[in-house]
Design a protein around this motif. Sequence first.
Motif, mmCIF file in Angstrom:
data_model
loop_
_atom_site.group_PDB
_atom_site.id
_atom_site.type_symbol
_atom_site.label_atom_id
_atom_site.label_comp_id
_atom_site.label_asym_id
_atom_site.label_seq_id
_atom_site.Cartn_x
_atom_site.Cartn_y
_atom_site.Cartn_z
ATOM 1 N N GLY A 310 0.787 -1.228 0.000
ATOM 2 C CA GLY A 310 0.000 0.000 0.000
ATOM 3 C C GLY A 310 0.817 1.275 0.000
ATOM 4 N N ARG A 311 2.071 1.222 -0.446
ATOM 5 C CA ARG A 311 2.941 2.392 -0.440
ATOM 6 C C ARG A 311 2.912 3.062 -1.823
ATOM 7 N N LEU A 312 1.835 3.780 -2.104
ATOM 8 C CA LEU A 312 1.692 4.390 -3.425
ATOM 9 C C LEU A 312 2.724 5.490 -3.665
ATOM 10 N N ASP A 313 3.165 6.156 -2.606
ATOM 11 C CA ASP A 313 4.219 7.158 -2.780
ATOM 12 C C ASP A 313 5.482 6.518 -3.339
ATOM 13 N N ASP A 314 5.795 5.308 -2.850
ATOM 14 C CA ASP A 314 6.983 4.609 -3.349
ATOM 15 C C ASP A 314 6.782 4.137 -4.783
ATOM 16 N N VAL A 315 5.548 3.780 -5.155
ATOM 17 C CA VAL A 315 5.264 3.418 -6.544
ATOM 18 C C VAL A 315 5.556 4.599 -7.458
ATOM 19 N N ARG A 316 5.048 5.771 -7.076
ATOM 20 C CA ARG A 316 5.294 6.975 -7.884
ATOM 21 C C ARG A 316 6.777 7.284 -7.956
ATOM 22 N N SER A 317 7.466 7.162 -6.815
ATOM 23 C CA SER A 317 8.903 7.454 -6.785
ATOM 24 C C SER A 317 9.685 6.477 -7.666
ATOM 25 N N GLU A 318 9.340 5.185 -7.582
ATOM 26 C CA GLU A 318 10.031 4.164 -8.375
ATOM 27 C C GLU A 318 9.796 4.403 -9.865
ATOM 28 N N PHE A 319 8.566 4.731 -10.223
ATOM 29 C CA PHE A 319 8.244 4.994 -11.631
ATOM 30 C C PHE A 319 8.998 6.224 -12.128
ATOM 31 N N GLY A 320 8.973 7.305 -11.361
ATOM 32 C CA GLY A 320 9.652 8.528 -11.771
ATOM 33 C C GLY A 320 11.147 8.325 -11.933
ATOM 34 N N SER A 321 11.754 7.594 -10.998
ATOM 35 C CA SER A 321 13.196 7.329 -11.103
ATOM 36 C C SER A 321 13.523 6.517 -12.346
ATOM 37 N N SER A 322 12.671 5.534 -12.637
ATOM 38 C CA SER A 322 12.909 4.685 -13.813
ATOM 39 C C SER A 322 12.776 5.481 -15.094
ATOM 40 N N VAL A 323 11.739 6.336 -15.177
ATOM 41 C CA VAL A 323 11.551 7.159 -16.370
ATOM 42 C C VAL A 323 12.757 8.059 -16.586
ATOM 43 N N ARG A 324 13.190 8.724 -15.531
ATOM 44 C CA ARG A 324 14.306 9.663 -15.689
ATOM 45 C C ARG A 324 15.600 8.953 -16.042
ATOM 46 N N LEU A 325 15.822 7.774 -15.447
ATOM 47 C CA LEU A 325 17.043 7.037 -15.747
ATOM 48 C C LEU A 325 17.063 6.572 -17.199
ATOM 49 N N ILE A 326 15.952 5.988 -17.659
ATOM 50 C CA ILE A 326 15.899 5.507 -19.038
ATOM 51 C C ILE A 326 16.029 6.676 -20.022
ATOM 52 N N CYS A 327 15.271 7.734 -19.777
ATOM 53 C CA CYS A 327 15.248 8.848 -20.730
ATOM 54 C C CYS A 327 16.552 9.634 -20.738
ATOM 55 N N SER A 328 17.311 9.590 -19.644
ATOM 56 C CA SER A 328 18.591 10.292 -19.642
ATOM 57 C C SER A 328 19.528 9.741 -20.710
ATOM 58 N N LEU A 329 19.302 8.502 -21.133
ATOM 59 C CA LEU A 329 20.093 7.916 -22.212
ATOM 60 C C LEU A 329 19.309 7.838 -23.517
ATOM 61 N N MET A 330 18.006 7.576 -23.409
ATOM 62 C CA MET A 330 17.201 7.429 -24.623
ATOM 63 C C MET A 330 17.047 8.745 -25.386
ATOM 64 N N VAL A 331 16.970 9.872 -24.675
ATOM 65 C CA VAL A 331 16.776 11.157 -25.344
ATOM 66 C C VAL A 331 17.916 11.464 -26.318
ATOM 67 N N PRO A 332 19.184 11.432 -25.893
ATOM 68 C CA PRO A 332 20.250 11.713 -26.875
ATOM 69 C C PRO A 332 20.355 10.642 -27.953
ATOM 70 N N VAL A 333 20.117 9.377 -27.577
ATOM 71 C CA VAL A 333 20.207 8.304 -28.568
ATOM 72 C C VAL A 333 19.133 8.476 -29.638
ATOM 73 N N SER A 334 17.917 8.851 -29.224
ATOM 74 C CA SER A 334 16.846 9.045 -30.206
ATOM 75 C C SER A 334 17.195 10.158 -31.187
ATOM 76 N N LEU A 335 17.750 11.265 -30.695
ATOM 77 C CA LEU A 335 18.135 12.363 -31.583
ATOM 78 C C LEU A 335 19.258 11.942 -32.531
ATOM 79 N N LEU A 336 20.193 11.151 -32.014
ATOM 80 C CA LEU A 336 21.287 10.685 -32.877
ATOM 81 C C LEU A 336 20.773 9.732 -33.953
ATOM 82 N N LEU A 337 19.802 8.883 -33.616
ATOM 83 C CA LEU A 337 19.219 8.007 -34.630
ATOM 84 C C LEU A 337 18.555 8.828 -35.730
ATOM 85 N N MET A 338 17.856 9.895 -35.340
ATOM 86 C CA MET A 338 17.163 10.725 -36.324
ATOM 87 C C MET A 338 18.139 11.451 -37.245
ATOM 88 N N VAL A 339 19.323 11.773 -36.748
ATOM 89 C CA VAL A 339 20.305 12.503 -37.555
ATOM 90 C C VAL A 339 21.249 11.553 -38.287
#
Length: 534
Positions: A310-339
């Motif tokens: 029942g720790r929904l705050d931890d669910v939100r925190s875990e999701f947010g951390s995962s999104v930021r970690l993945i996107c910190s690498l996916m964002v530049p890689v996606s732009l490089l693929l496009m170019v």
Amino acid sequence: MSRMLRASAVMAAGTMVSRVTGFVRTMVLAYAIGTFALGDAYNAAYAIPYSILDLLLLGVLSSVVVPMIVRAQQHDPDGGQAYEQRLLTLSAVALIAVAVVAVFAAPLLIDLYTGWAPTSPQYVAAVTLARFILPQLAFFGVGAVAGAILNTRDRYGAPMWAPVANNLVVIGVFLIYVLLGFGSDVNMVGTGGLALLGLGTTVGIVAQAVILIIALKRVGFAFVPRFDLRNARLGEMGRAGVWTIGYVIVTQLGFMLTTNLASTAGDVVEGHGISPYTLAFQLFQLPYGVIGVSVITSMLPRMSRAVGEGRLDDVRSEFGSSVRLICSLMVPVSLLLMVLGPAITVPIYGHGANSVADAVYIGNVLQVYGLALVPFSLFQLLLRVFYSFGDTRTPVFIGAGTTAVNAALMLLFNALLPARYTVMGLALAYAIAYALGGLAAWWLASRRVRGLGGWTIGMALTRMYLAAMPTAAVALAAVWVVTGVFTGLGFVNSLIVLAVGGGLGLLLYLGVAHRMRIPEVNSIVGMVAGRVGR
């Protein structure tokens, strides 16, 4: 964050070996048979057993079968061994039967997945290849169940390395094919060349299954065939997996439409069909497979425990951390693929049976797929929010809606675009559909956990894109200068573009993101610096 980063890095290292050898496998395949009629025939035949396995087994393996094995190990008097033996027996018998039926039904299956006329040479070749490739269904399925049992016993080495053995065997087969001089002309290859390609592909799966079965025996598992299927808990498995199977069916229908449209386009313009789609899609999936899957694998158990307590705050925190970690690498890689799409594909696929122009087209498709990398990754993360609640039903409806939008857009672009741009249109439809599907999934998941921290995540993504803009500019400048000075993208020119635009661009992103104090990038830089300093 550091715990997630370490866990994900360990799994990513293992996944990387399998992905890299798979990557080399596609390089050798393109070199041997190209991306014209024979390449399309092989890729169509190769996709069918994976589609069948998705429908029958792989879709429910991690979400249903593994938890049931764990429960049997915990609660059955024999530690679950009899249940595991029943499961392997059932898998072996059922998949052998399916493989036999599929071999006889090969013409029908090729009809379903392609738009080729039954008299066309690529159709005839695809049917022949499918008959040699489809027997792997039995071996792949049994190996998958064996791998699942090993994972429940905390044995991850064999499941990680077995696909590597498969890739190495198939690479060897393709090289033998080249040395024997069968060529890439679908009209000249003959039954012998098709048999070598098809049976060689199946032998790779056999090697993978054998490694997993030997590993299972080494951990003390003794296989005894058991046909008392009343105790196999098939009803429980069916009830638990029905929605997951529904999701797989929906996605496979979308894939079937994709291959039909791509195959028809390849009939009109050679080299612009199934093969460019397949090769570009595999490159597009590589960053997600190495980075995204690793983060999700480490995230889901913790999120599930937080939901259970029942720790929904931890669910939100875990999701947010995962999104930021993945996107910190996916964002530049996606732009490089496009170019840098063509600069990436020319050194890889512009050899042997493929010309540089063929490789450039694969790169153009990859450029469009670059648009989908971040939306697709976020979509997959959002589905795990529902899975952490034990909800496999909502993802089916989200997936059905996304697939319907994708199908409608594919048909629209197919009608509007010339055949030479059809596969690029398929990639664009994919990107738009997953962006819209991600928005729907975000809204539903946010209601489930009472907010996902959208403002915080949005601001973090904005900063990442701002940090990546200089990277995209450097990559674009490298393309303009090199192609302008040396006229076009050959092998050497592409390597120069990749070294300057890709290598220097990524270093620039890390430096800018570090100065902007993006914590996820700082964690990655700190971990790498620490390891280098040892």
